[in-house]
Design an enzyme around this catalytic site. Structure first.
Site, PDB file in Angstrom:
ATOM      1  CB  SER A 193      39.566 -30.061 -79.497  1.00 31.53           C
ATOM      2  OG  SER A 193      39.751 -30.954 -78.419  1.00 31.53           O
ATOM      3  CE1 TYR A 234      34.622 -28.107 -78.006  1.00 29.00           C
ATOM      4  CE2 TYR A 234      35.544 -30.255 -77.423  1.00 29.00           C
ATOM      5  CZ  TYR A 234      35.709 -28.897 -77.642  1.00 29.00           C
ATOM      6  OH  TYR A 234      36.961 -28.335 -77.502  1.00 29.00           O
TER       7      TYR A 234
HETATM    8  N1  LIG Z   1      40.485 -25.366 -72.788  1.00 32.94           N
HETATM    9  C1  LIG Z   1      40.845 -26.533 -73.281  1.00 32.94           C
HETATM   10  O1  LIG Z   1      41.298 -27.432 -72.554  1.00 32.94           O
HETATM   11  C2  LIG Z   1      40.730 -26.800 -74.762  1.00 32.94           C
HETATM   12  C3  LIG Z   1      41.206 -28.017 -75.267  1.00 32.94           C
HETATM   13  C4  LIG Z   1      41.126 -28.247 -76.622  1.00 32.94           C
HETATM   14  C5  LIG Z   1      40.590 -27.294 -77.458  1.00 32.94           C
HETATM   15  N2  LIG Z   1      40.128 -26.135 -76.943  1.00 32.94           N
HETATM   16  C6  LIG Z   1      39.527 -25.152 -77.848  1.00 32.94           C
HETATM   17  O2  LIG Z   1      40.099 -23.887 -77.585  1.00 32.94           O
HETATM   18  C7  LIG Z   1      39.121 -22.864 -77.736  1.00 32.94           C
HETATM   19  C8  LIG Z   1      39.032 -22.066 -76.451  1.00 32.94           C
HETATM   20  O3  LIG Z   1      38.604 -22.917 -75.433  1.00 32.94           O
HETATM   21  P1  LIG Z   1      38.034 -22.586 -73.970  1.00 32.94           P
HETATM   22  O4  LIG Z   1      36.758 -23.241 -73.782  1.00 32.94           O
HETATM   23  O5  LIG Z   1      39.022 -23.017 -73.019  1.00 32.94           O
HETATM   24  O6  LIG Z   1      37.585 -21.146 -74.033  1.00 32.94           O
HETATM   25  P2  LIG Z   1      38.222 -19.752 -73.558  1.00 32.94           P
HETATM   26  O7  LIG Z   1      39.225 -19.289 -74.538  1.00 32.94           O
HETATM   27  O8  LIG Z   1      38.518 -19.835 -72.127  1.00 32.94           O
HETATM   28  O9  LIG Z   1      36.915 -18.877 -73.724  1.00 32.94           O
HETATM   29  C9  LIG Z   1      36.039 -18.950 -74.749  1.00 32.94           C
HETATM   30  C10 LIG Z   1      35.884 -17.527 -75.285  1.00 32.94           C
HETATM   31  O10 LIG Z   1      34.885 -17.561 -76.260  1.00 32.94           O
HETATM   32  C11 LIG Z   1      33.831 -16.682 -75.892  1.00 32.94           C
HETATM   33  N3  LIG Z   1      32.591 -17.304 -76.303  1.00 32.94           N
HETATM   34  C12 LIG Z   1      32.124 -18.516 -75.953  1.00 32.94           C
HETATM   35  N4  LIG Z   1      30.921 -18.707 -76.494  1.00 32.94           N
HETATM   36  C13 LIG Z   1      30.631 -17.596 -77.213  1.00 32.94           C
HETATM   37  C14 LIG Z   1      29.527 -17.185 -77.987  1.00 32.94           C
HETATM   38  N5  LIG Z   1      28.445 -17.953 -78.140  1.00 32.94           N
HETATM   39  N6  LIG Z   1      29.553 -15.970 -78.581  1.00 32.94           N
HETATM   40  C15 LIG Z   1      30.622 -15.162 -78.418  1.00 32.94           C
HETATM   41  N7  LIG Z   1      31.700 -15.494 -77.696  1.00 32.94           N
HETATM   42  C16 LIG Z   1      31.707 -16.701 -77.092  1.00 32.94           C
HETATM   43  C17 LIG Z   1      33.944 -16.511 -74.376  1.00 32.94           C
HETATM   44  O11 LIG Z   1      33.498 -15.244 -73.972  1.00 32.94           O
HETATM   45  P3  LIG Z   1      32.050 -14.862 -73.460  1.00 32.94           P
HETATM   46  O12 LIG Z   1      31.684 -15.872 -72.428  1.00 32.94           O
HETATM   47  O13 LIG Z   1      32.252 -13.485 -72.925  1.00 32.94           O
HETATM   48  O14 LIG Z   1      31.159 -14.890 -74.651  1.00 32.94           O
HETATM   49  C18 LIG Z   1      35.451 -16.577 -74.193  1.00 32.94           C
HETATM   50  O15 LIG Z   1      36.022 -15.322 -74.422  1.00 32.94           O
HETATM   51  C19 LIG Z   1      37.821 -23.586 -78.107  1.00 32.94           C
HETATM   52  O16 LIG Z   1      37.655 -23.574 -79.499  1.00 32.94           O
HETATM   53  C20 LIG Z   1      38.045 -25.002 -77.623  1.00 32.94           C
HETATM   54  O17 LIG Z   1      37.316 -25.948 -78.376  1.00 32.94           O
HETATM   55  C21 LIG Z   1      40.180 -25.862 -75.613  1.00 32.94           C
END
Ligand SMILES: NC(=O)c1ccc[n+]([C@@H]2O[C@H](COP(=O)([O-])OP(=O)(O)OC[C@H]3O[C@@H](n4cnc5c(N)ncnc54)[C@H](OP(=O)(O)O)[C@@H]3O)[C@@H](O)[C@H]2O)c1
Length: 260
Positions: free
Chosen positions: A143, A156
Site C-alpha cells: 500500500s 498496518y
Molecule cells: N482497499 C484499499 O483501498 C487498499 C489500498 C491499498 C492497499 N490495499 C491492500 O490490498 C489488499 C486487499 O485489500 P482490502 O482490504 O480492500 O481487502 P479485500 O480484497 O476487499 O478483502 C480482503 C480479503 O482477504 C480475506 N481476509 C482478510 N483477513 C483474513 C484472514 N485473517 N484470513 C484469511 N483471509 C482473510 C477476506 O476474506 P474473509 O473475510 O472471508 O476472510 C477477503 O477475501 C490488502 O493487502 C490491502 O492492504 C487495499
C-alpha cells in the site's frame, strides 16, 4: 495467455480471496487459464466465488476456509494438496483503525500475523518449490500507506512497508532462479474493506478492484514494484520526492483522520 500460464501456472494460490481485490485476482487468474487455490475465512463466499468462476472458465478450483492469522494449518493444507503452484498472490491484510494506544495487544499481534508472518512463511513455502522448477511468481499486496508514517493506521502502514521492502529484496535475489516478485503499492481501491473504513467520499483516484488486479498481473516480471493508477503515481511522486517527510506524514494524517 499461454505464456502467463506456462510461467505462473498450472496452479495459483490466492491468500485472502473471498471478495474485493482478492476475488478480482482470482478472476483475472482464471481468465489466464490458471487453476486456483483460494483461502479466506468465509466458506460461503469462497463457495459462491468458486461456483461463479467454474461456470465461466474451464479451470479447477480448491478452496478452504482458514484464518491467515494462524499460518501453520495453511502451510499444512497447501503442502498436503501437493499441487504445482506457480504463483502466490498474498492479498489479505488486517487493518484495525485507531490511535496506537487504543489498539489492543491482541490486535497489534494480529497485524503481524496476517500482514507479515503469513506472507513471509507462505512465500517461503512456495518459493522453495519454484526455485527447484526455475520459474514462478510472487505478488505481495502492499500500500502507498507504507511509503511514510500513516497516523491512525500506523502499524498496518509499517507492515505494508515490510512487504514492499521484502518484495524488492526477493525480486533481485530470485531473478537468477527465473522467479518474478512484485509488490503492488496500491492507493485506494473500491473494495468492501475500503468502503467499511471510509467515513467520507472515496479518495481521488480510487480504483476498481478488477483494474488493480489486471494491472498488477501485467506488471509481474517488469520490475519490483507497481503503483496502479495515474493519480496514485503523481501522488507518490510528490509525497516521496518533492515534499519533506514531515509534510508527507501530515498530508497522510489529514487523509486518515476521518477513517473509523
Ligand atoms: N482497499 C484499499 O483501498 C487498499 C489500498 C491499498 C492497499 N490495499 C491492500 O490490498 C489488499 C486487499 O485489500 P482490502 O482490504 O480492500 O481487502 P479485500 O480484497 O476487499 O478483502 C480482503 C480479503 O482477504 C480475506 N481476509 C482478510 N483477513 C483474513 C484472514 N485473517 N484470513 C484469511 N483471509 C482473510 C477476506 O476474506 P474473509 O473475510 O472471508 O476472510 C477477503 O477475501 C490488502 O493487502 C490491502 O492492504 C487495499
Amino acid at each position: 495467455m499461454q505464456c502467463f500460464k506456462s510461467k505462473y501456472g498450472p496452479w495459483a494460490l490466492v491468500a485472502g480471496a473471498s471478495e474485493g481485490l482478492g476475488a478480482a485476482f482470482a478472476e483475472a487468474l482464471a481468465k489466464q487459464g490458471l487453476n486456483l487455490i483460494l483461502i479466506a475465512r468465509r466458506s460461503d463466499k469462497l463457495e459462491e466465488l468458486t461456483n461463479a468462476l467454474k461456470n465461466k472458465y474451464p479451470i479447477e478450483i480448491k478452496y478452504r476456509a482458514l484464518d491467515l492469522a494462524d499460518v501453520e494449518p495453511i502451510k499444512l493444507y497447501v503442502s498436503q494438496l501437493g499441487l504445482d503452484i506457480g504463483l502466490l498472490v498474498y492479498n489479505a491484510a488486517y487493518s484495525p483503525i485507531g490511535y496506537f494506544e487504543n489498539i489492543s495487544d491482541e490486535n497489534l499481534a494480529k497485524i503481524v500475523e496476517v500482514n507479515i508472518k503469513a506472507p513471509l512463511l507462505l512465500s517461503k513455502l512456495v518459493l522453495t518449490q519454484m526455485i527447484e522448477k526455475r520459474r514462478g511468481g510472487l505478488v505481495l499486496m502492499s500500500s502507498l500507506a507504507g511509503s511514510q508514517g500513516s497516523p491512525k493506521i500506523a502499524t498496518y502502514a509499517a507492515s505494508k512497508a515490510f512487504n514492499t521492502i521484502l518484495a524488492e529484496g526477493l525480486w533481485k535475489e530470485l531473478r537468477k532462479h527465473g522467479i518474478d516478485v512484485l509488490a503492488a503499492c496500491a492507493g485506494a481501491i473500491s473494495t468492501p474493506g475500503y468502503k467499511n473504513a471510509q467515513t467520507t467520499k472515496d479518495a481521488p483516484g480510487t480504483l476498481d478492484a478488477s483494474k488493480v488486479a489486471e494491472k498488477t498481473l501485467r506488471a509481474l516480471g517488469k520490475g519490483p514494484t507497481i503503483i496502479p493508477g495515474v493519480i496514485n503515481n503523481i501522488a507518490r511522486f510528490f509525497m516521496g520526492r518533492i515534499f519533506s517527510r514531515k509534510l508527507a506524514i501530515s498530508i497522510m494524517d489529514n487523509n486518515t483522520k476521518n477513517l473509523s
